[in-house]
Design a protein around this motif. Structure first.
Motif, short mmCIF file in Angstrom:
data_model
loop_
_atom_site.label_atom_id
_atom_site.label_comp_id
_atom_site.label_asym_id
_atom_site.label_seq_id
_atom_site.Cartn_x
_atom_site.Cartn_y
_atom_site.Cartn_z
N THR A 310 0.81 -1.22 0.00
CA THR A 310 0.00 0.00 0.00
C THR A 310 0.85 1.27 0.00
OG1 THR A 310 -1.71 -1.20 1.23
CG2 THR A 310 -1.88 1.20 1.20
N LEU A 311 2.04 1.20 0.57
CA LEU A 311 2.88 2.40 0.68
C LEU A 311 3.30 2.95 -0.67
CD1 LEU A 311 5.08 1.36 3.73
CD2 LEU A 311 3.46 3.24 3.64
N GLY A 347 11.25 -1.96 7.41
CA GLY A 347 10.34 -2.26 6.31
C GLY A 347 9.80 -1.02 5.65
N LEU A 348 9.51 0.02 6.43
CA LEU A 348 9.08 1.29 5.86
C LEU A 348 10.17 1.88 4.98
CD1 LEU A 348 7.35 2.96 8.96
CD2 LEU A 348 6.24 1.80 7.05
N GLN A 349 11.40 1.82 5.47
CA GLN A 349 12.52 2.35 4.69
C GLN A 349 12.72 1.56 3.40
OE1 GLN A 349 16.09 3.14 6.95
NE2 GLN A 349 17.41 2.81 5.18
N LEU A 355 13.16 9.21 6.32
CA LEU A 355 12.79 10.07 7.44
C LEU A 355 13.25 11.50 7.20
CD1 LEU A 355 11.44 9.98 10.23
CD2 LEU A 355 13.71 9.58 11.22
N VAL A 356 12.30 12.44 7.23
CA VAL A 356 12.58 13.85 6.99
C VAL A 356 12.73 14.61 8.31
CG1 VAL A 356 11.64 15.98 6.01
CG2 VAL A 356 11.36 13.82 4.79
N HIS A 357 11.92 14.25 9.31
CA HIS A 357 11.91 15.01 10.55
C HIS A 357 11.43 14.12 11.69
CE1 HIS A 357 11.60 18.59 13.08
NE2 HIS A 357 10.40 18.20 13.45
N LEU A 380 6.92 11.34 13.52
CA LEU A 380 7.90 11.16 12.44
C LEU A 380 7.30 11.62 11.11
CD1 LEU A 380 9.02 7.56 13.47
CD2 LEU A 380 10.07 9.74 14.16
N SER A 381 8.12 12.27 10.31
CA SER A 381 7.70 12.73 8.97
C SER A 381 8.56 12.03 7.93
CB SER A 381 7.87 14.25 8.85
OG SER A 381 7.19 14.93 9.90
N TRP A 382 7.89 11.34 6.99
CA TRP A 382 8.59 10.62 5.93
C TRP A 382 8.20 11.16 4.56
CZ3 TRP A 382 6.59 7.28 9.89
CH2 TRP A 382 7.53 6.49 10.55
N ALA A 383 9.10 11.02 3.61
CA ALA A 383 8.81 11.29 2.19
C ALA A 383 9.13 10.02 1.42
CB ALA A 383 9.64 12.46 1.67
#
Length: 387
Positions: A310-311, A347-349, A355-357, A380-383
């Motif tokens: 889904t990501l 897994g997210l990575q 990770l942005v912030h 956590l903020s991701w792009a």
């Protein structure tokens, strides 16, 4: 022959031995054909004729055999609205002629195609222990290091409550959205934003994405005025109403149903649904900005997103992770829980999120244990770098 028979019968070789000698050459020839023959490649199977003086060749696939449904899942994540139909479809067989890829078939994959296949649906990979043996301090140090070290530096960001991109502020806000041009929706692309929050902590997020003229949807199962005036848990989109938020009495589910049914747009039939099903019901293929504060359910939800692919449909993710206790349906020793959390973050990575912030919350409790150098929660903020 008569002379041989006479000679053999008068003290020469026995008749039986002579017969065996006559059978040896044909036997050797047959043996050579059996051993060497199968090793010779046949060009006829790939449409290449053998010619004298030329070497015949064949095309061999090194890709492990798997079902057509698995091949499709690894190459791209199917659109949730079409998922029920695709379960019955099979991928075309690859036919190779003269060493070239035929139209409509995938005989070869370039580097980008293989890269995309690797970020599709995948089982969560449990990481190795941080130390030679299970250690609470070693596992905690590893996960806190990840949570507090951004992986992507953005020269321009969107700060809470502001819709105009600017340089990173001096003071550290709760979250930041990377506003590099290549990470933001194109001017001619409809912007879509979702927020899952029950404590009202998403007010600044909603203000920011509304200022970007996004189609905004908020989800809160406790909201009695949900769905923007629509009854029950039905879903309705607000296409064309940029900046106007539609409210839905609904929450995120991480347990995928055993047998998925095709969801009709606008009605899911349950107050708890997967993100993919919600997107399908709203007619969205992409969520550009996603905000989630799931009150310790985030770990299983993240795992479901990793395993379902889904990501790939989420461009920016702002999420609060809670460390006070293991979380819903997460069990094991403290060391095992910390290793599981770190595996989810990895897994997210691996799915493309950088990770942005990072912003620490209040308290210093980790798995009901007071830890001076850690906090009870982190926002956590991701792009997503795969877009």
């Amino acid at each position: 022959m008569r002379t041989c028979m006479l000679w053999c019968g008068r003290g020469g070789l026995p008749l039986r031995s002579a017969a065996l000698l006559l059978l040896i050459p044909p036997f050797l020839l047959a043996l050579q054909l059996l051993v060497v023959g199968p090793r010779l490649p046949r060009a006829a199977g790939v449409g290449v004729e053998e010619r004298e003086g030329e070497v015949a060749f064949s095309v061999i696939s090194i890709e492990p055999e798997r079902s057509s449904r698995q091949r499709g899942a690894l190459s791209r994540r199917p659109d949730p609205a079409e998922e029920g139909e695709q379960e019955e479809e099979e991928e075309e067989e690859v036919v190779v002629e003269d060493g070239k890829r035929m139209e409509g078939a995938r005989a070869y994959e370039d580097e980008n195609e293989m890269h995309l296949r690797q970020v599709g649906p995948r089982p969560l990979e449990l990481q190795q222990w941080a130390a030679d043996e299970p250690s609470f301090s070693a596992e905690l140090d590893r996960i806190i290091t990840y949570l507090t070290r951004p992986q992507l530096n953005c020269s321009r960001v969107l700060s809470p409550g502001l819709a105009q991109a600017s340089q990173p502020p001096a003071a550290s806000p709760v979250w930041l959205l990377c506003a590099e041009e290549w990470l933001l929706p194109a001017a001619d692309t409809p912007c879509v934003a979702y927020s899952f929050s029950m404590d009202g902590g998403d007010a600044d997020f909603l203000k920011t994405v509304s200022g970007l003229e996004c189609e905004v949807h908020t989800f809160d199962p406790s909201n009695s005025n949900a769905s923007g005036g629509h009854l029950g848990n039905s879903l309705a989109s607000n296409h064309g109403n940029g900046g106007v938020a539609s409210q839905h009495k609904m929450w995120l589910e991480w347990r995928a149903p055993r047998k998925r049914k095709h969801k009709t747009r606008g009605n899911l039939g349950s107050v708890s649904q997967t993100l993919a099903d919600i997107m399908a019901a709203l007619g969205h293929h992409t969520v550009h900005f996603l905000y989630v504060d799931l009150l310790s359910a985030e770990w299983r939800v993240f795992q479901s997103w990793i395993e379902s692919g889904t990501l790939q449909s989420v461009h920016h993710l702002v999420a609060t992770v809670h460390l006070q206790w293991a979380g819903f349906e997460v069990g094991g020793t403290k060391e095992e829980v910390l290793r599981y959390w770190f595996s989810v973050l990895q897994g997210l990575q691996a799915s493309g999120l950088k990770l942005v912030h990072s912003s620490a919350g209040e308290g210093h409790s980790v798995l009901k244990q007071t830890v001076a150098n850690a906090h009870s929660s982190y926002t956590l903020s991701w792009a997503n770098m795969r877009h």
